[in-house]
Motif scaffolding. Sequence first.
Motif, mmCIF file in Angstrom:
data_model
loop_
_atom_site.group_PDB
_atom_site.id
_atom_site.type_symbol
_atom_site.label_atom_id
_atom_site.label_comp_id
_atom_site.label_asym_id
_atom_site.label_seq_id
_atom_site.Cartn_x
_atom_site.Cartn_y
_atom_site.Cartn_z
ATOM 1 N N ALA A 1 0.838 -1.199 0.000
ATOM 2 C CA ALA A 1 0.000 0.000 0.000
ATOM 3 C C ALA A 1 0.875 1.252 0.000
ATOM 4 C CB ALA A 1 -0.916 -0.006 1.216
ATOM 5 N N GLY A 2 0.473 2.215 -0.804
ATOM 6 C CA GLY A 2 1.249 3.436 -0.961
ATOM 7 C C GLY A 2 2.248 3.384 -2.106
ATOM 8 N N GLY A 3 2.456 2.203 -2.657
ATOM 9 C CA GLY A 3 3.408 2.044 -3.738
ATOM 10 C C GLY A 3 2.824 2.379 -5.099
ATOM 11 N N SER A 4 3.625 2.133 -6.128
ATOM 12 C CA SER A 4 3.241 2.472 -7.498
ATOM 13 C C SER A 4 3.500 1.312 -8.437
ATOM 14 C CB SER A 4 4.043 3.687 -7.986
ATOM 15 O OG SER A 4 3.782 4.822 -7.209
ATOM 16 N N LEU A 5 2.714 1.278 -9.497
ATOM 17 C CA LEU A 5 2.923 0.354 -10.613
ATOM 18 C C LEU A 5 2.564 1.079 -11.902
ATOM 19 C CD1 LEU A 5 1.336 -3.042 -9.442
ATOM 20 C CD2 LEU A 5 3.763 -2.616 -9.865
ATOM 21 N N ARG A 6 3.171 0.666 -12.990
ATOM 22 C CA ARG A 6 2.763 1.162 -14.298
ATOM 23 C C ARG A 6 2.388 -0.013 -15.176
ATOM 24 N NH1 ARG A 6 5.714 4.680 -19.072
ATOM 25 N NH2 ARG A 6 6.802 2.723 -19.473
ATOM 26 N N LEU A 7 1.156 -0.010 -15.602
ATOM 27 C CA LEU A 7 0.681 -1.023 -16.530
ATOM 28 C C LEU A 7 0.861 -0.536 -17.961
ATOM 29 C CD1 LEU A 7 -2.671 -2.103 -14.833
ATOM 30 C CD2 LEU A 7 -0.347 -2.901 -14.379
ATOM 31 N N PHE B 1 -9.957 -1.220 -17.413
ATOM 32 C CA PHE B 1 -10.995 -1.702 -16.514
ATOM 33 C C PHE B 1 -10.345 -2.591 -15.463
ATOM 34 C CE2 PHE B 1 -14.996 -0.577 -18.665
ATOM 35 C CZ PHE B 1 -14.489 -0.114 -19.864
ATOM 36 N N ARG B 2 -11.081 -2.854 -14.396
ATOM 37 C CA ARG B 2 -10.600 -3.802 -13.403
ATOM 38 C C ARG B 2 -11.759 -4.622 -12.860
ATOM 39 N NH1 ARG B 2 -8.663 0.362 -8.620
ATOM 40 N NH2 ARG B 2 -10.736 1.030 -7.916
ATOM 41 N N GLN B 3 -11.407 -5.822 -12.432
ATOM 42 C CA GLN B 3 -12.415 -6.717 -11.884
ATOM 43 C C GLN B 3 -11.825 -7.451 -10.692
ATOM 44 O OE1 GLN B 3 -14.072 -9.535 -14.701
ATOM 45 N NE2 GLN B 3 -15.940 -9.722 -13.498
ATOM 46 N N ALA B 4 -12.435 -7.226 -9.543
ATOM 47 C CA ALA B 4 -12.062 -7.930 -8.320
ATOM 48 C C ALA B 4 -12.922 -9.179 -8.189
ATOM 49 C CB ALA B 4 -12.238 -7.011 -7.124
ATOM 50 N N PRO B 5 -12.468 -10.171 -7.430
ATOM 51 C CA PRO B 5 -13.243 -11.407 -7.273
ATOM 52 C C PRO B 5 -14.655 -11.139 -6.774
ATOM 53 C CG PRO B 5 -11.042 -11.706 -6.418
ATOM 54 C CD PRO B 5 -11.179 -10.248 -6.738
ATOM 55 N N GLY B 6 -15.631 -11.702 -7.469
ATOM 56 C CA GLY B 6 -17.012 -11.555 -7.072
ATOM 57 C C GLY B 6 -17.645 -10.231 -7.424
ATOM 58 N N GLU C 1 -7.745 -1.813 -1.800
ATOM 59 C CA GLU C 1 -8.970 -1.928 -2.595
ATOM 60 C C GLU C 1 -8.733 -1.778 -4.093
ATOM 61 O OE1 GLU C 1 -8.438 0.048 0.052
ATOM 62 O OE2 GLU C 1 -9.441 1.992 -0.182
ATOM 63 N N ASP C 2 -7.511 -1.457 -4.493
ATOM 64 C CA ASP C 2 -7.171 -1.437 -5.923
ATOM 65 C C ASP C 2 -6.835 -2.831 -6.443
ATOM 66 O OD1 ASP C 2 -5.421 1.623 -5.305
ATOM 67 O OD2 ASP C 2 -7.385 1.403 -6.266
ATOM 68 N N THR D 1 -4.107 -8.433 -16.390
ATOM 69 C CA THR D 1 -2.911 -8.562 -15.574
ATOM 70 C C THR D 1 -3.299 -8.329 -14.115
ATOM 71 O OG1 THR D 1 -0.601 -7.851 -15.298
ATOM 72 C CG2 THR D 1 -2.201 -6.137 -15.867
ATOM 73 N N GLN D 2 -2.785 -9.166 -13.232
ATOM 74 C CA GLN D 2 -3.160 -9.108 -11.815
ATOM 75 C C GLN D 2 -2.378 -8.011 -11.101
ATOM 76 O OE1 GLN D 2 -5.465 -11.108 -9.934
ATOM 77 N NE2 GLN D 2 -5.018 -9.562 -8.366
ATOM 78 N N VAL D 3 -3.097 -7.217 -10.342
ATOM 79 C CA VAL D 3 -2.491 -6.227 -9.446
ATOM 80 C C VAL D 3 -2.953 -6.557 -8.032
ATOM 81 C CG1 VAL D 3 -2.436 -3.815 -8.764
ATOM 82 C CG2 VAL D 3 -2.334 -4.426 -11.196
ATOM 83 N N THR D 4 -1.994 -6.759 -7.151
ATOM 84 C CA THR D 4 -2.297 -7.072 -5.758
ATOM 85 C C THR D 4 -1.600 -6.059 -4.869
ATOM 86 O OG1 THR D 4 -2.473 -9.422 -6.275
ATOM 87 C CG2 THR D 4 -2.236 -8.814 -3.956
ATOM 88 N N VAL D 5 -2.382 -5.389 -4.028
ATOM 89 C CA VAL D 5 -1.846 -4.382 -3.124
ATOM 90 C C VAL D 5 -2.003 -4.901 -1.694
ATOM 91 C CG1 VAL D 5 -1.919 -1.985 -2.407
ATOM 92 C CG2 VAL D 5 -2.546 -2.601 -4.754
#
Length: 127
Positions: free
Chosen positions: A14-20, A37-42, A89-90, A121-125
């Motif tokens: 948390a607080g970090g950065s990524l570039r897709l 777009f993004r889609q979280a489980p459920g 939550e991202d 592509t999966q993003v996990t925070v």
Amino acid sequence: QVQLVESGGGLVQAGGSLRLSCAASGRTFGSYAMGWFRQAPGKERDIVAAISWSGGNTYYADSVKGRFTVSRDNTKNTVYLQMNSLKPEDTAVYYCAARAAVSYSRTYATSYDYAYWGQGTQVTVSS
């Protein structure tokens, strides 16, 4: 026909950065409006950001305004999503999408607007 390949996802605190990045095939990339777009489980697939054919207009979901930046380089057939100040939550699978644009300035904010999709592509925070 456009083929899209996302990259750049991963695990970040948390607080970090990524570039897709989203690399597109096809010679007419510059005439396509793009979206992330993004889609979280459920959950449903939701718009994160969109950018017009020209790159001059952008759209952001309220939840990412001020933290995420969408951009494109039409010479490289690539669209980017810079994600800063990431929150748990991202966490989601992030998808790139494309559609032929009817004008150079229009953005599109719903999944139904888009004809072409990447594999995600999966993003996990982590907190």
